[in-house]
Design an enzyme around this catalytic site. Structure first.
Site, PDB file in Angstrom:
ATOM      1  N   ARG A   1       0.834  -1.215   0.000  1.00  0.00           N
ATOM      2  CA  ARG A   1       0.000   0.000   0.000  1.00  0.00           C
ATOM      3  C   ARG A   1       0.859   1.252   0.000  1.00  0.00           C
ATOM      4  NH1 ARG A   1      -5.362  -1.813   3.638  1.00  0.00           N
ATOM      5  NH2 ARG A   1      -6.286  -2.863   1.834  1.00  0.00           N
TER       6      ARG A   1
ATOM      7  N   TYR B   1      -6.113  -0.605  -6.978  1.00  0.00           N
ATOM      8  CA  TYR B   1      -5.529  -1.867  -6.503  1.00  0.00           C
ATOM      9  C   TYR B   1      -4.892  -1.731  -5.122  1.00  0.00           C
ATOM     10  CZ  TYR B   1      -1.005  -0.968  -9.189  1.00  0.00           C
ATOM     11  OH  TYR B   1       0.159  -0.503  -9.708  1.00  0.00           O
ATOM     12  N   GLU B   2      -4.631  -2.862  -4.515  1.00  0.00           N
ATOM     13  CA  GLU B   2      -4.178  -2.917  -3.099  1.00  0.00           C
ATOM     14  C   GLU B   2      -5.173  -2.262  -2.159  1.00  0.00           C
ATOM     15  OE1 GLU B   2      -1.912  -4.882  -2.543  1.00  0.00           O
ATOM     16  OE2 GLU B   2      -1.083  -4.980  -4.557  1.00  0.00           O
ATOM     17  N   GLY B   3      -6.450  -2.411  -2.450  1.00  0.00           N
ATOM     18  CA  GLY B   3      -7.477  -1.773  -1.629  1.00  0.00           C
ATOM     19  C   GLY B   3      -7.831  -0.430  -2.236  1.00  0.00           C
TER      20      GLY B   3
END
Lengths: 562, 562
Positions: free
Chosen positions: A294, A423-425
């Site tokens: 993140r 992406y990645e949350g």
């Protein structure tokens, strides 16, 4: 205009804003002397400017392709990757036991920033490997570590994450991929994963997949998820790559951008894998990998913002319109460029603050540093990628009609960076993380951070009253909004996104204050711009953050479709 | 999910927000009865949903191509265009003398909204023709009118605008294309034009180019520019198309989006053309064409916002994440959708207000209506296209990973709409127009508009205090900011963009107030959301608008590159 790594800017951040010196003062990172860091950054800049940046357009024009089940990467990417791996850049912050350079993550973050600006699509590959190194270092068994970490650290193997499934995106607990014990200590993995970045390539010896799956009898939801490493080729006893594992790339997606990075649908068809961490402990392992990623994704946004800003500034100082001079002389154009630069500065400072906190947590084992990093991670991710998007879009706008023409390159930055907010949350998930998990200590970590911001503002008040006052007031109103959210848990979701943005604005204010205290007139003028043009957003954002869920949820799905 | 024209939403706007009835009450537009308008809109919706929307993706995947100097349009576009022309849609608001339907521009604006949502790339073609019809109707000689207007109105010919040159974009006065009298009342045009939308096609009999050029001895800058019509094929005496004129499409651009619309570099090589309006009077003619097109481009943004919103809402109500229900149940997702819908409503209302003002100006010849339209045009253009961009980007975000995959369609909306913030005058130019030319009456037209907003708020205060109060206060602070800008002419440029945005927010507030007064609970809840979540932006925007140029211009070009 070719991309140039912002070497002196990053040095300024490390020396005067993020405070790398406190990291280097710890025994763990004593090797990170100014000379070493300077040499590392200069060498990275050379790689970025001379080797990686020239590949960026090729990746866009010649996307990775799937041919007979084999991924063929964009022209030049294999050579670019080899330069990254052979330079030791994959393992820059990895432990020296595994062949890493053992430098602070803060330094690796500055390098990732430059690499992202040079060629985002390729940079994503080692970024993912770095996440897997982190996860295995923390959670892998000694055998797994001994076997995998040297190969990942050297870049001979790449590491990827296989989390998402068609019915399980933000809701990772809904995944259904199965893992059955094979009776010999390993497992057979069966299921389908989607949106797998760099699922395969044609330039590393092997690809180690970090796969989330369910053991037999596992609880439903996130409590029943375990993490496995599943190599593309099953390793022989001597460490060489042996026969192919039972997994296949089914297709590559046709994406809006980041064409050089193959995004795959993957099938695991009884593929052999090994458990990482305890059974059903996959979420903790995933978050290790993911938190690292993140921050890394936030930095991707920052790298693109840098590249897009450079291109826009070059255009604005050479393009003439309206008789007199270049368009940079127009107030509205100057305003846009100043905003781009001020926001980029703020986002970069937040990301480096987060990296420093992670390094200090590792070096000191002080839980306060870990809590600081936990608060900063969603802000660094969401604000970094939002700024990447906004600056790239402003870059298109500044180019006028030329911005819409692909040859200019401005559009590619905007298309490439777009996925980083997802992406990645997604950034919405980051905001929910901030007002949820990250306030679950009763606001203690946030409160300590705001104390520091207010102290910094108080100390600067005599020297820089016009900057310090607005920063202090913004921090204080953020504190009040935090208290309000703590008292109104059911209203947090509806206020999460504007709260995160206001938080980033406050942290950006502190960063500009630090720069103005340490820097020259240019730093002071940019900080003044930030105080007068960016901080005024805060009251409106916090009014939204504190407005509660009522007005939002009152608009029913039926209202929306009426 | 296929696009569905927002028929009932547009009817609500026309009947209860924009007030088409006052237009229909004029003798000029007496034919615009509710029945006629209803039938026209229904028929347009059928065309959009059944014929045009299915072409949208084809245009993206199969861009227009240049083959041996001939433009080949995307598959299906020729049939789509014929349906538009044969339905009489090109000339919907054109004079009945030339075969037009003579309906109000307000009705044509609603139709253009639907067509833009269905297939923006194709819709741009008739939009450009409508601009040329307007210019020739106002400024063309009787001979030119008799010859060109029937063909343009029927859609047998298309009309395009050729203004921009490599060194003359926002600064149109820098153009160098030459026009030499040929001794027979016509002119020979020589020069190169860029960014020419729909410069050519393979489905109309002829293409009439509206070209800005300089006569011999013309003054430098905008005062020496004249407008010419230059047909692709020189017309025979009987009106049929004869030999090819001396002009060529040199290349088509590779663009970020709107692939179905060919954007060309054009060479005029002594092409034969005819003067429109007086010598050196080209700017006035251009602004007639351009102002019409500016409103039309704002409406393009609105059409895309509608389409992107529909797709996002469909996804949010069917996509399940997080156990329970569809993602629309999450507060942060609901917030995003409500914001999209509330902004779309506001932008659409502003565009239709502008169209009503233009119709009233035509019907009554009252200069106050023309002044009203002049104020609203840059706001309709910039805010409409900003909302198009923001809603399309939010649509990507709401789709999560799927938003970045081209098959979903969300990305195409964002790519296609991106140019609308740039062409027909960048949104920065719109803001400068608003604080410059549109305040050059000493703020009289703006003041009258704000009087009306405040009166509306005052009248609604008893019924809807929570809405009326914030709208009144926002209007009053906008009035104060206007006065400040009037007193500080040198600071206007630096405050133009946030001022325009705040102005749009205030006008959006009035529109939501009207809707809440006339509509059901759903309208009231959306208006409440707007008051609580969108209007809080205004103070921050106006603080920037009134901050002056000092802090902006203090950041020097050298600072920016340091």
């Amino acid at each position: 205009m070719p991309y140039r790594s912002p070497l002196s800017e990053l040095r300024f951040h490390l020396d005067h804003v993020a405070g790398l010196s406190q990291v280097a003062a710890t025994p763990r990172f004593a090797e990170a002397t100014p000379d070493t860091v300077g040499a590392v950054l200069s060498e990275a800049a050379r790689l970025c400017d001379e080797v990686l940046a020239p590949l960026n357009r090729s990746g866009d024009l010649h996307p990775a392709k799937l041919e007979n089940g084999v991924v063929r990467t964009s022209p030049g990417f294999a050579e670019g990757y080899r330069a990254i791996a052979e330079g030791g850049w994959v393992g820059l912050s990895a432990d020296s036991r595994w062949g890493g350079a053992g430098l602070p993550l803060t330094v690796a973050t500055a390098v990732n920033d430059m690499m992202s600006g040079a060629c985002l699509a390729l940079q994503l590959n080692p970024l993912l490997t770095q996440g897997q190194i982190e996860a295995l270092s923390r959670h892998g068994s000694p055998d797994l570590q001994t076997f995998y970490l040297p190969k990942l650290t050297s870049g001979d193997w790449s590491g990827i994450m296989a989390l998402t499934e068609p019915q399980a995106g933000s809701d990772v607990g809904a995944l259904t991929t199965r893992a059955e014990p094979d009776g010999n200590g390993a497992f057979r993995i069966t299921g389908e994963k989607i949106f797998i970045s760099w699922a395969d390539n044609d330039f590393t010896e092997n690809v180690s997949h970090a796969v989330l799956a369910r053991l037999p009898g596992a609880a439903p939801g996130t409590k029943g998820i375990s993490l496995f490493v599943v190599p593309k080729y099953l390793p022989n006893g001597d460490g060489t790559s042996g026969e192919a594992n039972a997994l296949r790339v089914l297709k590559l997606e046709h994406k809006m951008g980041l064409h050089g990075s193959p995004t795959a649908v993957l099938a695991y068809e009884g593929a052999k894998g090994w458990l990482v961490g305890p059974p059903h402990g996959g979420m903790a392992c995933m978050f290790t990998m993911m938190n690292n990623a993140r921050l890394g994704v936030g930095v991707q946004g920052i790298g693109i913002a840098e590249a897009a800003f450079q291109a826009a500034l070059d255009w604005a100082t050479t393009r003439r319109q309206g008789g007199a001079g270049a368009i940079v002389e127009h107030a509205d154009v100057r305003r846009m460029l100043a905003q781009m630069k001020a926001d980029l500065f703020a986002a970069r400072a937040i990301a480096l603050d987060c990296a420093v906190a992670l390094d200090m947590a590792q070096a000191t084992s002080d839980p306060a540093w870990a809590a600081r990093a936990a608060v900063l991670t969603p802000i660094a991710k969401a604000f970094g990628t939002d700024v990447g998007h906004e600056v790239a879009q402003a870059g298109i706008q500044l180019h006028g009609g030329m911005g819409f023409i692909e040859e200019t390159g401005a559009a590619q930055y905007a298309r490439d960076v777009r996925v980083t907010s997802i992406y990645e949350g997604t950034n919405g998930i980051q905001a929910l993380d901030l007002v949820g998990r990250k306030l679950s200590d009763g606001g203690e970590a946030v409160g300590r951070l705001l104390d520091e911001v207010e102290d910094a503002a108080a100390r600067a008040r005599a020297d820089l009253p016009d900057l310090a006052g607005p920063v202090w007031r913004a921090a204080e109103s953020l504190r009040e909004a935090t208290d309000w959210l703590l008292d109104h848990p059911a209203d947090r979701g509806a206020g999460a996104a504007p709260y995160l943005r206001a938080f980033a604005r406050v942290l950006g204010g502190r960063a500009h204050l630090r720069a103005a205290m340490a820097g020259d007139g240019a730093r002071r003028r940019l900080a003044a711009f930030y105080a007068r043009r960016c901080l005024p957003e805060v009251p409106g954002l916090l009014a939204q953050a504190r407005d509660g869920a009522e007005a939002v949820l009152a608009v029913t799905p039926a209202d929306l479709s009426s």
